[in-house]
Design an enzyme around this catalytic site. Structure first.
Site, short mmCIF file in Angstrom:
data_model
loop_
_atom_site.label_atom_id
_atom_site.label_comp_id
_atom_site.label_asym_id
_atom_site.label_seq_id
_atom_site.Cartn_x
_atom_site.Cartn_y
_atom_site.Cartn_z
N GLU A 67 0.86 -1.22 0.00
CA GLU A 67 0.00 0.00 0.00
C GLU A 67 0.88 1.26 0.00
OE1 GLU A 67 -3.81 0.27 0.79
OE2 GLU A 67 -3.29 2.23 -0.04
N HIS A 100 4.82 25.68 30.21
CA HIS A 100 4.97 24.24 29.98
C HIS A 100 6.36 23.78 30.40
CE1 HIS A 100 1.52 23.36 27.07
NE2 HIS A 100 1.32 24.56 27.57
C1 HCA Z 1 -5.87 -1.87 -3.32
C2 HCA Z 1 -7.08 -1.61 -2.44
C3 HCA Z 1 -6.90 -2.04 -1.01
C4 HCA Z 1 -6.89 -3.54 -0.86
C5 HCA Z 1 -6.87 -4.05 0.54
C6 HCA Z 1 -6.70 -5.55 0.67
C7 HCA Z 1 -8.06 -1.38 -0.25
O1 HCA Z 1 -4.99 -1.00 -3.37
O2 HCA Z 1 -5.81 -2.90 -3.95
O3 HCA Z 1 -6.39 -6.21 -0.29
O4 HCA Z 1 -6.88 -6.04 1.80
O5 HCA Z 1 -7.87 -0.37 0.40
O6 HCA Z 1 -9.18 -1.89 -0.39
O7 HCA Z 1 -5.69 -1.50 -0.47
CU CU Z 2 -5.86 0.17 0.78
#
Ligand code: HCA
Ligand code: CU
Length: 385
Positions: free
Chosen positions: A11, A295
């Site tokens: 991510e 503070h």
């Molecule tokens: C993505 C979307 C995802 C997937 C999350 C997961 C989301 O970038 O593919 O596979 O558990 O936010 O739904 O990150």
């Molecule tokens: Cu995600």
């Protein structure tokens, strides 16, 4: 006991403009392992050859953390993940009517067939593989569709079902809250005597990712996704350091090595090109710095007057900044640190004036500069006396 899944390498790399070279990915994974992260989501091998090779190298390390890959609900993606010898596979496929109709041009049953075929295939190739199925955009999809797909996924061999708040839509304390969502979903599994682990993936579009993740935990989620610096699509997801500190300090879960977080954040910040904001909780430069005179005075007597977190848990030190907000107590504290505590009262007042003047120009005075100011004031007084 709760697990934390770090997705900085998957991510996090979806943050616009962020790319980690393979050796940097390995260094990040190494630190995540040292922190004691339960699952490292190392990437989606289908995306590029480089990611495939990085996931494979990370999975080959002798880590305590489980190393995982991300995959669409396609046999070809799963094959690439299996080639990397990962211990965890995250498969996603949306089940919302709108998306099925307009993007996939499939009905729900056909989608479920595809999901379960892929899960069965992955399990048959490696029965020990931990499989997570995520109905993408879970919380905005029809609940009946989510239940139908998730139940079928578990029956096909999925070990974990993740509730994704893909657009950061949930708001604690309203009808759209994670506690209720997870509780309802769990009761659907209970009814059927199924016991998957529930994971939660919260985006931060409303700045509520951590609050929603903790709400999900209270509702029975056992795995929480996070990234370093909260990196990810748009406003990103839960910040890892904030999550680990709260779980450790406030929930009493002693499981992670928080002392490694500063090094991890510096590494990720440097190579993502995303600076750590000075006022960022836990890892920001100012997170343990006291400034205003009132503070500093109280905090130099007992830091807990103005702190609810001890910087030592992170291997960090408390700081006292000198600027236009500083009073004589802050100055005396700083003077002690540079062995100038015996300065005459009138010199101290002149030094304070100078410190405030620098502060008004929008800067803080550090200890090295304070020494120069003290010398200059002393020098000036010698001449004017
Ligand atoms: C993505 C979307 C995802 C997937 C999350 C997961 C989301 O970038 O593919 O596979 O558990 O936010 O739904 O990150
Ligand atoms: Cu995600």
């Amino acid at each position: 006991m709760v697990w934390v899944l770090d997705s900085t390498l998957r991510e996090g790399e979806q943050t616009p403009g962020v790319y980690f070279d393979k050796h940097i990915k390995l260094a990040i994974a190494n630190l995540l392992n040292e922190v004691g992260i339960d699952i490292i989501e190392a990437g989606h091998p289908m995306v590029t050859q480089e990611i495939h090779s990085a996931v494979k190298s990370i999975a080959q390390k002798d880590f305590k953390s489980i190393v995982g890959a991300h995959s669409r609900s396609l046999k070809s993606d799963v094959d690439l993940a299996l080639e990397c010898s990962v211990g965890f596979l995250g498969i996603f496929y949306c089940v919302s009517e709108e998306r099925l109709n307009t993007v996939f041009k499939k009905d729900l049953d056909a989608a479920i067939q595809q999901i379960t075929d892929v899960i069965k295939y992955a399990k048959s190739q490696n029965p020990k593989l931990l499989i997570r199925y995520t109905p993408e955009d879970t919380v905005r999809s029809q609940f009946e569709n989510v239940v139908k797909a998730a139940v079928a996924a578990v029956e096909a061999g999925a070990d974990i079902i993740s509730v994704a708040d893909t657009t950061g839509y949930m708001v604690t304390g309203t009808q759209r809250n994670m506690y209720d969502y997870i509780s309802r979903l769990k009761s659907e599994f209970d009814k059927r005597n199924l016991k998957p682990k529930i994971a939660v993936h919260c985006h931060n579009d409303r700045g509520l990712a951590l609050a929603n993740a903790l709400d999900a935990y209270r509702g029975g989620a056992e795995i929480i996704d996070a990234t370093v610096l909260g990196l990810g699509e748009r406003a990103g997801i839960v910040d890892l350091a904030e999550l680990l500190v709260v779980l450790t300090v406030d929930y009493g879960i002693q499981k992670w090595n928080l002392q490694k977080l500063t090094e991890l954040y510096e590494l990720v910040s440097k190579h993502s090109g995303i600076p750590i904001p000075a006022n960022y909780p836990v890892t920001g430069k100012n997170a343990f710095t006291h400034c205003a005179g009132v503070h500093t005075h109280a905090a130099s007597i007992n830091p807990m007057h103005y702190e609810s977190l001890n910087p030592e848990i992170l291997g960090r030190e408390r700081n006292f900044a000198l600027d236009h907000m500083s009073g004589i107590a802050s100055l005396r504290y700083a003077l002690k640190l540079i062995n100038e505590e015996d300065l005459d009262e009138d010199i101290q007042q002149d030094v304070l004036k100078e410190v405030k003047a620098v502060g008004q120009r929008g800067r803080t005075v550090d200890l090295a500069e304070l020494k120069h100011i003290v010398d200059a004031v002393k020098h000036h007084q010698t001449y004017t006396k």
